[in-house]
Design a protein around this motif. Sequence first.
Motif, short mmCIF file in Angstrom:
data_model
loop_
_atom_site.label_atom_id
_atom_site.label_comp_id
_atom_site.label_asym_id
_atom_site.label_seq_id
_atom_site.Cartn_x
_atom_site.Cartn_y
_atom_site.Cartn_z
N ARG A 39 32.08 66.44 42.44
CA ARG A 39 32.95 67.49 41.94
C ARG A 39 32.90 67.64 40.42
O ARG A 39 33.17 68.72 39.90
CB ARG A 39 34.39 67.26 42.40
N LYS A 40 32.55 66.56 39.71
CA LYS A 40 32.38 66.68 38.26
C LYS A 40 31.72 65.42 37.72
O LYS A 40 31.67 64.38 38.38
CB LYS A 40 33.71 66.94 37.56
N LEU A 41 31.20 65.55 36.49
CA LEU A 41 30.66 64.42 35.75
C LEU A 41 31.39 64.38 34.42
O LEU A 41 31.76 65.42 33.88
CB LEU A 41 29.16 64.59 35.48
N GLU A 42 31.58 63.17 33.91
CA GLU A 42 32.30 63.01 32.64
C GLU A 42 31.62 61.91 31.83
O GLU A 42 31.39 60.81 32.34
CB GLU A 42 33.76 62.64 32.94
N ASN A 43 31.30 62.23 30.58
CA ASN A 43 30.61 61.30 29.70
C ASN A 43 31.56 60.87 28.58
O ASN A 43 32.35 61.67 28.10
CB ASN A 43 29.38 61.98 29.11
N GLY A 44 31.44 59.60 28.18
CA GLY A 44 32.25 59.12 27.06
C GLY A 44 31.80 57.74 26.66
O GLY A 44 30.81 57.20 27.18
N PRO A 45 32.54 57.12 25.71
CA PRO A 45 32.19 55.76 25.29
C PRO A 45 32.41 54.76 26.43
O PRO A 45 33.31 54.94 27.25
CB PRO A 45 33.12 55.48 24.11
N ASP A 46 31.59 53.75 26.48
CA ASP A 46 31.72 52.71 27.50
C ASP A 46 32.88 51.80 27.11
O ASP A 46 32.81 51.10 26.09
CB ASP A 46 30.43 51.91 27.61
N MET A 104 28.82 57.26 31.94
CA MET A 104 28.88 58.50 32.70
C MET A 104 29.63 58.18 33.98
O MET A 104 29.31 57.20 34.66
CB MET A 104 27.47 59.02 33.03
N THR A 105 30.61 59.01 34.29
CA THR A 105 31.34 58.87 35.55
C THR A 105 31.04 60.07 36.41
O THR A 105 31.13 61.22 35.96
CB THR A 105 32.86 58.76 35.31
N VAL A 106 30.64 59.80 37.65
CA VAL A 106 30.38 60.83 38.64
C VAL A 106 31.55 60.79 39.61
O VAL A 106 31.84 59.74 40.18
CB VAL A 106 29.05 60.59 39.38
N TYR A 107 32.23 61.92 39.78
CA TYR A 107 33.41 62.00 40.63
C TYR A 107 33.07 62.69 41.95
O TYR A 107 32.47 63.76 41.95
CB TYR A 107 34.52 62.79 39.94
N PHE A 108 33.51 62.05 43.04
CA PHE A 108 33.29 62.57 44.39
C PHE A 108 34.63 62.88 45.05
O PHE A 108 35.60 62.13 44.86
CB PHE A 108 32.58 61.53 45.27
N ASP A 109 34.67 63.93 45.86
CA ASP A 109 35.87 64.19 46.65
C ASP A 109 35.84 63.29 47.89
O ASP A 109 34.91 62.49 48.07
CB ASP A 109 36.00 65.68 47.00
N ASP A 110 36.85 63.43 48.76
CA ASP A 110 36.94 62.58 49.94
C ASP A 110 35.81 62.82 50.93
O ASP A 110 35.53 61.98 51.79
CB ASP A 110 38.30 62.76 50.63
N ALA A 111 35.13 63.97 50.83
CA ALA A 111 33.98 64.25 51.69
C ALA A 111 32.69 63.69 51.11
O ALA A 111 31.63 63.78 51.72
CB ALA A 111 33.85 65.76 51.91
N GLY A 112 32.76 63.09 49.90
CA GLY A 112 31.58 62.49 49.27
C GLY A 112 30.73 63.47 48.50
O GLY A 112 29.57 63.18 48.21
N ILE A 113 31.30 64.63 48.14
CA ILE A 113 30.57 65.65 47.38
C ILE A 113 30.92 65.52 45.90
O ILE A 113 32.08 65.32 45.53
CB ILE A 113 30.93 67.08 47.87
#
Length: 167
Positions: free
Chosen positions: A148-155, A137-146
């Motif tokens: 913005r999205k999550l993305e799931n896939g194979p490791d 699972m990847t959690v994506y943050f903007d430059d303000a640290g908020i």
Amino acid sequence: MKHFPAAIVASLMLTLGGCASLMAPPVNPGEPEPQVIARLGTPTGIYQDNNDKLLEYSRGPFGQYTYMARIGPDGKLISYEQVLTLQKFATIKVNQFNKADVLRTIGKPNDTIYYSRTKLDGWNYGYKENGVWNSQMTVYFDDAGIVRKLENGPDPRYDHDRSGFRR
């Protein structure tokens, strides 16, 4: 009927016992914090969550399991749970959570990467999806640290086809 040498049986029992201890909580609600730390060892992270303290314990191969021990204001264990799960990832609120919220929810990432083109910081969490699949699972943050999205896939750490060697 075949008989297995005692050494093989003993080895299997130790291996299976190790797996069971990885999954089962070795602590019980109501235990004092010093006793929890004595049993679990030094936490891999410590976070404050209002009046509670969270003790993070990253475990397993490639850190696929992270447990959070929640200690109440009275210094006693409230709960102990595995947090790298689809259910827990689903509690992360896009456009609301920040990096501190994510740390309190699922702990430290396995690794991070900054995507300069999209200006997003990705925190990667390897985990066993439904206890079976090596997922990330990847959690994506903007430059303000908020978030913005999550993305799931194979490791990708388990993707042997991406080794760089072509036949």
